[in-house]
Design a protein around this motif. Structure first.
Motif, PDB file in Angstrom:
ATOM      1  N   UNK A   1      -6.388   0.000  -5.073  1.00 37.22           N
ATOM      2  CA  UNK A   1      -5.350  -0.050  -4.051  1.00 37.22           C
ATOM      3  C   UNK A   1      -4.986   1.351  -3.560  1.00 37.22           C
ATOM      4  N   UNK A   2      -4.961   2.315  -4.445  1.00 39.64           N
ATOM      5  CA  UNK A   2      -4.701   3.702  -4.070  1.00 39.64           C
ATOM      6  C   UNK A   2      -5.760   4.193  -3.091  1.00 39.64           C
ATOM      7  N   UNK A   3      -7.012   3.890  -3.382  1.00 32.96           N
ATOM      8  CA  UNK A   3      -8.098   4.321  -2.500  1.00 32.96           C
ATOM      9  C   UNK A   3      -8.055   3.599  -1.158  1.00 32.96           C
TER      10      UNK A   3
ATOM     11  N   UNK B   1       0.386  -0.829   5.421  1.00 30.29           N
ATOM     12  CA  UNK B   1      -0.653  -1.689   4.869  1.00 30.29           C
ATOM     13  C   UNK B   1       0.039  -2.992   4.491  1.00 30.29           C
ATOM     14  N   UNK B   2      -0.531  -4.092   4.922  1.00 28.76           N
ATOM     15  CA  UNK B   2       0.061  -5.407   4.663  1.00 28.76           C
ATOM     16  C   UNK B   2      -0.771  -6.201   3.678  1.00 28.76           C
ATOM     17  N   UNK B   3      -0.129  -7.148   3.023  1.00 32.43           N
ATOM     18  CA  UNK B   3      -0.815  -8.138   2.205  1.00 32.43           C
ATOM     19  C   UNK B   3       0.115  -9.334   2.076  1.00 32.43           C
ATOM     20  N   UNK B   4      -0.334 -10.345   1.366  1.00 29.60           N
ATOM     21  CA  UNK B   4       0.520 -11.505   1.096  1.00 29.60           C
ATOM     22  C   UNK B   4       0.111 -12.101  -0.236  1.00 29.60           C
ATOM     23  N   UNK B   5       0.992 -12.925  -0.768  1.00 33.30           N
ATOM     24  CA  UNK B   5       0.685 -13.597  -2.026  1.00 33.30           C
ATOM     25  C   UNK B   5       1.355 -14.958  -2.039  1.00 33.30           C
ATOM     26  N   UNK B   6       0.777 -15.834  -2.834  1.00 33.95           N
ATOM     27  CA  UNK B   6       1.334 -17.170  -3.032  1.00 33.95           C
ATOM     28  C   UNK B   6       2.243 -17.123  -4.261  1.00 33.95           C
ATOM     29  N   UNK B   7       3.530 -17.456  -4.098  1.00 33.69           N
ATOM     30  CA  UNK B   7       4.434 -17.410  -5.246  1.00 33.69           C
ATOM     31  C   UNK B   7       4.039 -18.436  -6.312  1.00 33.69           C
TER      32      UNK B   7
ATOM     33  N   UNK C   1       5.671  -2.678  -7.825  1.00 31.67           N
ATOM     34  CA  UNK C   1       5.576  -1.404  -8.535  1.00 31.67           C
ATOM     35  C   UNK C   1       4.815  -0.371  -7.695  1.00 31.67           C
ATOM     36  N   UNK C   2       3.849  -0.841  -6.913  1.00 33.96           N
ATOM     37  CA  UNK C   2       3.064   0.055  -6.063  1.00 33.96           C
ATOM     38  C   UNK C   2       3.875   0.551  -4.865  1.00 33.96           C
ATOM     39  N   UNK C   3       4.912  -0.204  -4.480  1.00 39.60           N
ATOM     40  CA  UNK C   3       5.768   0.211  -3.371  1.00 39.60           C
ATOM     41  C   UNK C   3       5.826  -0.751  -2.205  1.00 39.60           C
ATOM     42  N   UNK C   4       5.170  -1.891  -2.324  1.00 41.79           N
ATOM     43  CA  UNK C   4       5.236  -2.894  -1.264  1.00 41.79           C
ATOM     44  C   UNK C   4       6.624  -3.527  -1.238  1.00 41.79           C
ATOM     45  N   UNK C   5       7.035  -3.954  -0.048  1.00 43.14           N
ATOM     46  CA  UNK C   5       8.308  -4.647   0.130  1.00 43.14           C
ATOM     47  C   UNK C   5       8.084  -5.893   0.970  1.00 43.14           C
TER      48      UNK C   5
ATOM     49  N   UNK D   1       3.520  -2.121   2.837  1.00 44.58           N
ATOM     50  CA  UNK D   1       3.579  -0.813   2.200  1.00 44.58           C
ATOM     51  C   UNK D   1       3.635   0.230   3.307  1.00 44.58           C
ATOM     52  N   UNK D   2       4.730   0.989   3.376  1.00 42.66           N
ATOM     53  CA  UNK D   2       4.829   2.066   4.363  1.00 42.66           C
ATOM     54  C   UNK D   2       3.894   3.192   3.958  1.00 42.66           C
ATOM     55  N   UNK D   3       3.185   3.718   4.944  1.00 42.52           N
ATOM     56  CA  UNK D   3       2.256   4.820   4.722  1.00 42.52           C
ATOM     57  C   UNK D   3       2.730   6.011   5.562  1.00 42.52           C
ATOM     58  N   UNK D   4       3.586   6.841   5.003  1.00 41.37           N
ATOM     59  CA  UNK D   4       4.087   7.980   5.758  1.00 41.37           C
ATOM     60  C   UNK D   4       2.946   8.909   6.166  1.00 41.37           C
ATOM     61  N   UNK D   5       3.079   9.513   7.336  1.00 38.52           N
ATOM     62  CA  UNK D   5       2.069  10.471   7.794  1.00 38.52           C
ATOM     63  C   UNK D   5       1.986  11.646   6.819  1.00 38.52           C
ATOM     64  N   UNK D   6       0.798  12.166   6.693  1.00 36.65           N
ATOM     65  CA  UNK D   6       0.625  13.300   5.780  1.00 36.65           C
ATOM     66  C   UNK D   6       0.542  14.592   6.551  1.00 36.65           C
TER      67      UNK D   6
END
Length: 122
Positions: A67-69, A82-88, A99-103, A117-122
């Motif tokens: 996920x980091x990569x 970065x988006x994702x989804x999950x089935x509860x 824990x990774x930072x997704x909201x 997951x917010x990806x701030x500009x570097x």
């Protein structure tokens, strides 16, 4: 994984991007994104469609590293999220993603909770 590859073949409009995840020379997982599809609800965005780690290799940091990569690749592509989804339910990946930072976005897609997951500009 074969199910994911079949889904990717059936939905080329989702612009599937997929890679094997290795530990050394051994394949131990799989990641698939919808990479900036040209249309649909995630048009122009990056959405993790699958992130799988073989049960024998879970809890070893492999999913975290994958996920980091992926997040780094998506950020390098100019994305700010970065988006994702999950089935509860039992065994859901929410604790891992949190824990990774997704909201949660507040959206539900086909019964799944959408995360960002917010990806701030570097």
């Amino acid at each position: 994984m074969s199910k994911s590859l079949k889904e990717a073949a059936k939905t080329p409009e989702a612009n599937p991007w997929y890679r094997a995840v290795y530990r050394g020379d051994e394949p131990v997982g799989f990641v698939m994104l919808s990479w900036k599809p040209p249309a649909g609800p995630y048009k122009g965005r990056h959405f993790i469609w699958r992130l799988l780690v073989d049960k024998r290799y879970q809890k070893r940091g492999i999913g975290w590293e994958a996920l980091t990569q992926v997040a780094a690749l998506v950020r390098a592509d100019g994305a700010t999220e970065l988006l994702t989804s999950y089935e509860p339910g039992d065994g859901e990946p929410w604790p891992f993603y949190r824990k990774f930072g997704f909201e949660p976005t507040g959206e539900i897609d086909d019964g799944e909770i959408v995360l960002r997951l917010a990806l701030p500009a570097q």
